[in-house]
Scaffold this motif. Structure first.
Motif, mmCIF file in Angstrom:
data_model
loop_
_atom_site.group_PDB
_atom_site.id
_atom_site.type_symbol
_atom_site.label_atom_id
_atom_site.label_comp_id
_atom_site.label_asym_id
_atom_site.label_seq_id
_atom_site.Cartn_x
_atom_site.Cartn_y
_atom_site.Cartn_z
ATOM 1 N N UNK A 63 0.828 -1.204 0.000
ATOM 2 C CA UNK A 63 0.000 0.000 0.000
ATOM 3 C C UNK A 63 0.869 1.264 0.000
ATOM 4 N N UNK A 64 1.961 1.246 0.746
ATOM 5 C CA UNK A 64 2.863 2.398 0.745
ATOM 6 C C UNK A 64 3.492 2.598 -0.627
ATOM 7 N N UNK A 65 3.917 1.504 -1.256
ATOM 8 C CA UNK A 65 4.534 1.588 -2.576
ATOM 9 C C UNK A 65 3.566 2.134 -3.616
ATOM 10 N N UNK A 66 2.276 1.881 -3.403
ATOM 11 C CA UNK A 66 1.256 2.379 -4.333
ATOM 12 C C UNK A 66 0.887 3.836 -4.059
ATOM 13 N N UNK A 67 1.491 4.432 -3.038
ATOM 14 C CA UNK A 67 1.270 5.842 -2.760
ATOM 15 C C UNK A 67 0.169 6.147 -1.772
ATOM 16 N N UNK A 68 -0.345 5.129 -1.107
ATOM 17 C CA UNK A 68 -1.415 5.348 -0.131
ATOM 18 C C UNK A 68 -0.833 5.718 1.233
ATOM 19 N N UNK A 69 -1.628 6.431 2.012
ATOM 20 C CA UNK A 69 -1.257 6.710 3.396
ATOM 21 C C UNK A 69 -1.586 5.483 4.230
ATOM 22 N N UNK A 70 -0.620 5.003 4.997
ATOM 23 C CA UNK A 70 -0.802 3.780 5.776
ATOM 24 C C UNK A 70 -0.449 4.038 7.238
ATOM 25 N N UNK A 71 -1.334 3.616 8.117
ATOM 26 C CA UNK A 71 -1.034 3.582 9.550
ATOM 27 C C UNK A 71 -0.967 2.121 9.958
#
Length: 214
Positions: free
Chosen positions: A20-28
Motif C-alpha cells: 500500500x505504501x509503494x502504491x502511494x497510499x497513506x498507511x497507519x
C-alpha cells in the motif's frame, strides 16, 4: 486512500503495509511493541485510548484487522490447550478485532466508501473442520461470525465488511513449508479488498477469490 493495518510489523501485515505504501497510499500500521509503527496490543483494552488519540478525526478508507496469533499449534487433546491460552487466543483474535472496529468506527464514518477487512482463516469454517488446533479454529470461527454480524449492522451507515482467508503463508505463523509467500497473499488480498462493496459485504473469501463455506 488511508489504510490502517493491525499487526503490520511482520508476515502478511508487513507485506500489505509495504504494498500500500509503494502504491502511494497513506498507511497507519500498528504493532505490539510500536517501533516504526503505532503501538497497539489488540489484546489490551487500555491500548485503544492511544489508537483513538493518534487517529482522532482522521478518515479511514480501509481498516484491515490482521493482528492475530496461533498459540496452540502442535498441542494435543490429552494435556494441551490450557485455559490461559484460550483466553489469550480469543482476546487477540476475536475481542481485539471487535475493539479495533469499535475504536475506529467514527474514523470510518468520515470516509466516502469505508471498508473493513477481517483476516480470519478457512480453519474457522464449520464445514471444513478436520479437528485439532481448537483454540485457533474456534477463535477464527468467532472472527468470521463477528464479521458477518458487523456486515449486517454497519450496512445502513455505508460500511462494507469482508472476511478473508489469507492462504497458507510462509511466515512465523505458517512455517517454511507453507504454500505461498506473504507477497503473493498480500497481492491477492488487495484485489479482494478492492472488490469489496455493500453488495458483497459479509463475504467469506480466500486470497485468490475462492468463495469459502461458513
Amino acid at each position: 486512500m488511508h489504510v490502517v493495518i493491525t499487526g503490520a510489523n511482520r508476515g502478511i501485515g508487513q507485506a500489505l503495509d509495504s504494498r500500500y505504501r509503494a502504491a502511494g497510499h497513506a498507511v497507519t500500521g500498528t504493532a505490539r511493541k510500536g517501533g516504526e509503527f503505532l503501538a497497539l496490543d489488540v489484546s489490551r483494552s487500555t491500548d485503544f485510548d492511544g489508537l483513538r488519540s493518534a487517529l482522532d478525526s482522521r478518515p479511514i478508507d480501509l481498516l484491515i484487522c490482521n493482528a492475530g496469533i496461533y498459540p496452540d499449534k502442535h498441542h494435543n487433546l490429552a494435556d494441551g490447550y490450557p485455559a490461559a491460552m484460550w483466553a489469550e487466543g480469543f482476546a487477540t483474535n476475536v475481542t481485539g478485532v471487535f475493539l479495533t472496529v469499535q475504536a475506529l468506527l467514527p474514523n470510518l464514518q468520515l470516509a466516502r466508501t469505508p471498508k473493513i477487512a477481517i483476516i480470519s482463516s478457512r480453519m474457522g469454517s464449520q464445514q471444513l473442520a478436520p479437528g485439532g488446533s481448537y483454540i485457533y479454529r474456534a477463535s477464527k470461527a468467532a472472527a468470521l461470525n463477528l464479521g458477518r454480524n458487523l456486515a449486517q449492522d454497519l450496512r445502513h451507515i455505508g460500511i462494507a465488511v469482508g472476511i478473508y482467508h489469507p492462504g497458507w503463508v510462509r511466515s512465523d505463523m505458517g512455517g517454511d513449508a507453507a504454500e505461498i509467500s506473504a507477497a503473493d497473499s498480500a497481492e491477492g488480498l488487495i484485489a479482494r479488498f478492492d472488490e469489496l462493496d455493500l453488495d458483497t459485504s459479509g463475504c467469506f473469501r480466500a486470497w485468490d477469490g475462492q468463495e469459502l463455506p461458513l
